[in-house]
Design an enzyme around this catalytic site. Structure first.
Site, PDB file in Angstrom:
ATOM      1  N   SER A 272      29.798  32.967  56.282  1.00 36.65           N
ATOM      2  CA  SER A 272      29.878  31.692  57.013  1.00 36.65           C
ATOM      3  C   SER A 272      28.754  31.549  58.053  1.00 36.65           C
ATOM      4  O   SER A 272      28.157  30.469  58.146  1.00 36.65           O
ATOM      5  CB  SER A 272      31.245  31.548  57.702  1.00 36.65           C
ATOM      6  N   LYS A 319      45.062  32.695  60.009  1.00 34.65           N
ATOM      7  CA  LYS A 319      45.191  31.277  59.668  1.00 34.65           C
ATOM      8  C   LYS A 319      46.570  30.700  60.037  1.00 34.65           C
ATOM      9  O   LYS A 319      46.683  29.514  60.300  1.00 34.65           O
ATOM     10  CB  LYS A 319      44.935  31.061  58.169  1.00 34.65           C
ATOM     11  N   ASN A 340      42.372  26.533  59.167  1.00 39.58           N
ATOM     12  CA  ASN A 340      41.124  27.281  59.001  1.00 39.58           C
ATOM     13  C   ASN A 340      39.992  26.686  59.830  1.00 39.58           C
ATOM     14  O   ASN A 340      38.874  27.187  59.807  1.00 39.58           O
ATOM     15  CB  ASN A 340      40.713  27.370  57.516  1.00 39.58           C
ATOM     16  N   ASP A 355      40.482  24.038  53.510  1.00 39.64           N
ATOM     17  CA  ASP A 355      40.533  24.789  52.243  1.00 39.64           C
ATOM     18  C   ASP A 355      41.015  23.891  51.101  1.00 39.64           C
ATOM     19  O   ASP A 355      40.484  23.933  50.000  1.00 39.64           O
ATOM     20  CB  ASP A 355      41.477  25.999  52.372  1.00 39.64           C
ATOM     21  N   GLY A 378      49.061  33.598  42.816  1.00 40.50           N
ATOM     22  CA  GLY A 378      49.078  33.985  44.228  1.00 40.50           C
ATOM     23  C   GLY A 378      49.995  33.053  45.007  1.00 40.50           C
ATOM     24  O   GLY A 378      50.335  31.961  44.520  1.00 40.50           O
ATOM     25  N   ALA A 379      50.416  33.521  46.195  1.00 42.27           N
ATOM     26  CA  ALA A 379      51.307  32.683  47.015  1.00 42.27           C
ATOM     27  C   ALA A 379      50.966  32.823  48.496  1.00 42.27           C
ATOM     28  O   ALA A 379      51.800  32.607  49.364  1.00 42.27           O
ATOM     29  CB  ALA A 379      52.761  33.071  46.771  1.00 42.27           C
ATOM     30  N   ASN A 401      53.295  34.570  40.950  1.00 39.89           N
ATOM     31  CA  ASN A 401      52.943  35.528  42.004  1.00 39.89           C
ATOM     32  C   ASN A 401      53.534  36.905  41.747  1.00 39.89           C
ATOM     33  O   ASN A 401      54.564  37.045  41.093  1.00 39.89           O
ATOM     34  CB  ASN A 401      53.429  35.018  43.366  1.00 39.89           C
ATOM     35  N   ARG A 402      52.837  37.929  42.280  1.00 44.16           N
ATOM     36  CA  ARG A 402      53.270  39.322  42.113  1.00 44.16           C
ATOM     37  C   ARG A 402      54.649  39.525  42.747  1.00 44.16           C
ATOM     38  O   ARG A 402      55.547  40.098  42.145  1.00 44.16           O
ATOM     39  CB  ARG A 402      52.221  40.223  42.786  1.00 44.16           C
ATOM     40  N   THR A 403      54.809  39.058  43.974  1.00 38.98           N
ATOM     41  CA  THR A 403      56.106  39.217  44.641  1.00 38.98           C
ATOM     42  C   THR A 403      56.922  37.937  44.402  1.00 38.98           C
ATOM     43  O   THR A 403      56.609  36.883  44.973  1.00 38.98           O
ATOM     44  CB  THR A 403      55.902  39.430  46.163  1.00 38.98           C
TER      45      THR A 403
HETATM   46  P1  NAP Z   1      46.695  36.066  51.445  1.00 39.08           P
HETATM   47  O1  NAP Z   1      47.333  35.008  52.271  1.00 39.08           O
HETATM   48  O2  NAP Z   1      46.719  37.461  51.912  1.00 39.08           O
HETATM   49  O3  NAP Z   1      47.379  35.989  49.975  1.00 39.08           O
HETATM   50  C1  NAP Z   1      46.985  36.821  48.938  1.00 39.08           C
HETATM   51  C2  NAP Z   1      47.851  36.611  47.704  1.00 39.08           C
HETATM   52  O4  NAP Z   1      47.299  37.423  46.695  1.00 39.08           O
HETATM   53  C3  NAP Z   1      49.300  37.024  47.887  1.00 39.08           C
HETATM   54  O5  NAP Z   1      50.142  36.083  47.279  1.00 39.08           O
HETATM   55  C4  NAP Z   1      49.367  38.369  47.151  1.00 39.08           C
HETATM   56  O6  NAP Z   1      50.581  38.544  46.453  1.00 39.08           O
HETATM   57  C5  NAP Z   1      48.310  38.235  46.119  1.00 39.08           C
HETATM   58  N1  NAP Z   1      47.755  39.561  45.786  1.00 39.08           N
HETATM   59  C6  NAP Z   1      47.093  40.405  46.614  1.00 39.08           C
HETATM   60  N2  NAP Z   1      46.748  41.520  45.947  1.00 39.08           N
HETATM   61  C7  NAP Z   1      47.223  41.388  44.686  1.00 39.08           C
HETATM   62  C8  NAP Z   1      47.192  42.208  43.529  1.00 39.08           C
HETATM   63  N3  NAP Z   1      46.604  43.391  43.551  1.00 39.08           N
HETATM   64  N4  NAP Z   1      47.768  41.747  42.394  1.00 39.08           N
HETATM   65  C9  NAP Z   1      48.373  40.528  42.367  1.00 39.08           C
HETATM   66  N5  NAP Z   1      48.451  39.714  43.432  1.00 39.08           N
HETATM   67  C10 NAP Z   1      47.872  40.133  44.584  1.00 39.08           C
HETATM   68  O7  NAP Z   1      45.146  35.733  51.203  1.00 39.08           O
HETATM   69  P2  NAP Z   1      44.422  34.310  51.223  1.00 39.08           P
HETATM   70  O8  NAP Z   1      44.083  33.912  52.619  1.00 39.08           O
HETATM   71  O9  NAP Z   1      45.195  33.364  50.408  1.00 39.08           O
HETATM   72  O10 NAP Z   1      43.028  34.663  50.510  1.00 39.08           O
HETATM   73  C11 NAP Z   1      43.003  34.995  49.150  1.00 39.08           C
HETATM   74  C12 NAP Z   1      41.569  35.019  48.639  1.00 39.08           C
HETATM   75  O11 NAP Z   1      41.024  33.706  48.707  1.00 39.08           O
HETATM   76  C13 NAP Z   1      40.634  35.918  49.443  1.00 39.08           C
HETATM   77  O12 NAP Z   1      39.880  36.669  48.534  1.00 39.08           O
HETATM   78  C14 NAP Z   1      39.747  34.927  50.185  1.00 39.08           C
HETATM   79  O13 NAP Z   1      38.443  35.445  50.440  1.00 39.08           O
HETATM   80  C15 NAP Z   1      39.682  33.780  49.197  1.00 39.08           C
HETATM   81  N6  NAP Z   1      39.348  32.482  49.804  1.00 39.08           N
HETATM   82  C16 NAP Z   1      38.244  31.829  49.316  1.00 39.08           C
HETATM   83  C17 NAP Z   1      37.907  30.609  49.858  1.00 39.08           C
HETATM   84  C18 NAP Z   1      36.696  29.885  49.361  1.00 39.08           C
HETATM   85  O14 NAP Z   1      36.260  28.965  50.047  1.00 39.08           O
HETATM   86  N7  NAP Z   1      36.164  30.197  48.217  1.00 39.08           N
HETATM   87  C19 NAP Z   1      38.669  30.034  50.884  1.00 39.08           C
HETATM   88  C20 NAP Z   1      39.811  30.727  51.334  1.00 39.08           C
HETATM   89  C21 NAP Z   1      40.125  31.958  50.782  1.00 39.08           C
HETATM   90  P3  NAP Z   1      51.943  39.047  47.145  1.00 39.08           P
HETATM   91  O15 NAP Z   1      52.618  37.798  47.588  1.00 39.08           O
HETATM   92  O16 NAP Z   1      52.649  39.737  46.052  1.00 39.08           O
HETATM   93  O17 NAP Z   1      51.549  39.939  48.285  1.00 39.08           O
END
Ligand code: NAP
Length: 522
Positions: A272, A319, A340, A355, A378-379, A401-403
């Site tokens: 960023s 966030k 964000n 986002d 994902g969740a 989602n995994r969980t």
């Molecule tokens: P978060 O709130 O921590 O959520 C992560 C999710 O991924 C949870 O639902 C988790 O499942 C799941 N997960 C994590 N590890 C896993 C695995 N090994 N197998 C299966 N599911 C798994 O994270 P977030 O803020 O949403 O961010 C997620 C990603 O988005 C990051 O990599 C971030 O860099 C990216 N992102 C990109 C942008 C962009 O502009 N391109 C913007 C925002 C975020 P559980 O519920 O089971 O724990």
């Protein structure tokens, strides 16, 4: 408008207080939980006899929500259960009280019963639905949720009264006033307690329906209340000081640099600063964007205010947690449940979420969203933004989602289906979106088996490092259109810049800057 609560302990004292208050105030509130003896009918007819214009509120506060009143103890009537209390408020309606006040905590059945009774009797008495917190002032997001719980009954007035532990708590309750006004809902919002005086003075000036005052010192119905005389003197002083002209702006003053920050932990790998600094330079804005690895979020926000930082991006893991430190959170971010982006407008911090916009703008560049089905893997925070954005654009999200518990909570909240990972092959959809961190540099992994992707026309990954994740490579091999996380990153960042500066940001340059850095790494 000033309201004097009648809190006198005996019937004789109450009648005397009514007589005095009717001369001084616009409203009286008959606190039937504090008056021992006498009948409601006698009090209402005494007030009508004392003044033609006085408005009468009838209240029988729940013990749990009744603040200690000056010099009075709770009357025996506080032993009333909900049924007896509803009967008393119905009596007030029959007797022609202007308002009756019922707590949200009395529950939906009691509130609806009272509303129905009121409608049956001509609907002249108006209903106040109230919330009192005697211990603290909850975070603004929580108070907004409580406000919506009250407002959904469509009362004439929502009353939100909390206890100020800090001076900042006043800002939270004052914030609710403009929030309610935007939704055309009348509100009374203020803080009790020694530190709540600011809100008692500012609330009526900002549009709170009325403010409470005592006839004299020691006669207050809640801690921190001013007397009527004090309230009137303060208001006169404020009215006269409004005519003082503002200090002229010196034409020789140079514009202040516009500095922005990223709040997260860790932030070392974030691109960023690279993207935003390139954009600020191109936009001709003097200022910088710097990343801060935050340990103490409250301290970071205080620093942001003190240093007059114009705006901030917020990333993992703050966030959600950031919301309680802000003065306001916009509707999109509130519904998503995550912020964000922060804008600092003359010291007032508002939270936004770009986002969802970054994601939907990116998808729309590749395919339509309306009436298409999207599997969101994902969740977490990004999944919430994705589900919200897709629904807002007329699409149909499905959560995987995994969980399962977390996935179901998200799906239920937005009223969409949930499937476990093992069922993913059974879903018929147009696009799959990965919102998990699985596949992020340096791990070459995919959150789903490659064979599953054959069912999709498009596959999107929110991860942008690497540019082409294993998921996108697998999808491309199976002939799917692929949508990159890079475009989402640039689009959400450009929305941030637009919010901060009001100027169209150089998207192409921002994308080129990141692309160059990521291809160097690859
Ligand atoms: P978060 O709130 O921590 O959520 C992560 C999710 O991924 C949870 O639902 C988790 O499942 C799941 N997960 C994590 N590890 C896993 C695995 N090994 N197998 C299966 N599911 C798994 O994270 P977030 O803020 O949403 O961010 C997620 C990603 O988005 C990051 O990599 C971030 O860099 C990216 N992102 C990109 C942008 C962009 O502009 N391109 C913007 C925002 C975020 P559980 O519920 O089971 O724990």
């Amino acid at each position: 408008m000033i309201c004097i609560p009648i809190t006198a302990g005996t019937k004789k004292e109450a009648l005397h207080a009514i007589e005095r208050s009717c001369r001084l105030a616009d409203f009286i509130e008959l606190r039937m939980d504090l008056i021992n003896g006498g009948r409601l009918e006698e009090f209402i007819s005494a007030a009508r006899g004392d003044s033609d214009s006085i408005k009468i509120i009838v209240t029988c506060r729940k013990k749990e929500e009744a603040a200690p009143a000056g010099g009075t103890v709770l009357a025996k009537s506080t032993a009333r259960n909900t049924e007896e209390k509803i009967a008393l408020l119905k009596e007030a309606i029959v007797l022609g009280a202007d308002f009756v006040d019922i707590e949200l905590a009395e529950g939906q059945a009691a509130i609806k019963e009272l509303q129905a009774f009121c409608a049956k009797h001509g609907g002249k008495t108006k209903i106040i639905i109230s919330y009192h917190n005697l211990k603290e002032t909850p975070a603004l997001t929580e108070l907004k949720q409580i406000f919506h719980q009250c407002a959904k009954f469509k009362p004439s007035i929502v009353k939100m009264v909390t206890t100020a532990k800090t001076i900042e708590d006043n800002l939270i309750t004052l914030n609710l006033i403009s929030y309610a006004q935007k939704r055309s809902q009348e509100i009374i919002s203020l803080c009790m307690g020694d530190k709540g005086g600011i809100s008692r003075i500012a609330a009526p000036l900002m549009g709170s329906y009325l403010s409470f005052a005592a006839v004299e010192r020691g006669g207050h119905s809640a801690p921190g209340q001013f007397t009527v005389g004090e309230m009137k003197r303060i208001n006169e002083l404020l009215r006269s000081s409004r005519t003082v002209p503002e200090a002229p702006v010196l034409s020789a003053q140079r514009p202040q640099p516009q500095n922005y920050i990223l709040l997260g932990n860790p932030v070392g790998q974030s691109l960023s600063p690279l993207m935003h600094n390139a954009a600020l330079k191109k936009m001709g804005i003097e200022g910088t964007y710097s990343a801060f690895c935050v340990q103490d979020l409250r301290g970071a926000i205080q620093g942001m205010r003190a240093m007059n930082i114009c705006g901030a991006s917020v990333t993992i893991p703050f966030k959600v947690a950031i919301m309680e430190y802000l003065d306001d959170v916009d509707d999109d971010a509130l519904k998503i449940g995550a912020v964000n982006t922060i804008i600092n407008h003359h010291g007032r911090l508002t939270g936004h979420n770009t986002d969802w916009l970054g994601l939907t703008v990116t998808i729309r560049e590749a395919m339509p969203i309306k009436n298409k089905t999207f599997v969101i893997v994902g969740a977490g925070g990004t999944a919430r933004a994705a589900v919200y954005g897709i629904i807002k654009e007329g699409g149909l999200p499905v959560v995987v989602n995994r969980t399962p518990e977390k996935g179901k909570v998200l799906a239920d909240e937005f009223n969409c289906p949930f499937y476990s990972f093992s069922e993913i092959g059974n879903i018929k959809a147009d696009c799959l979106i990965n919102t998990t961190p699985v596949g992020m540099y340096p791990k070459d992994k995919s959150p789903v088996k490659a064979g599953v992707l054959e069912a999709y026309k498009y596959v999107m990954d929110v991860i942008y490092n690497p540019l082409k994740t294993k998921l996108l490579k697998d999808a491309q091999k199976r002939g799917c259109g692929i949508i990159s996380g890079l475009d989402m990153f640039v689009n959400q960042g450009s929305e941030q810049l637009r919010l901060w500066t009001g100027v169209e940001p150089p998207r192409a340059l921002m994308k080129k800057t990141i692309l160059e850095r990521l291809t160097q790494v690859e």
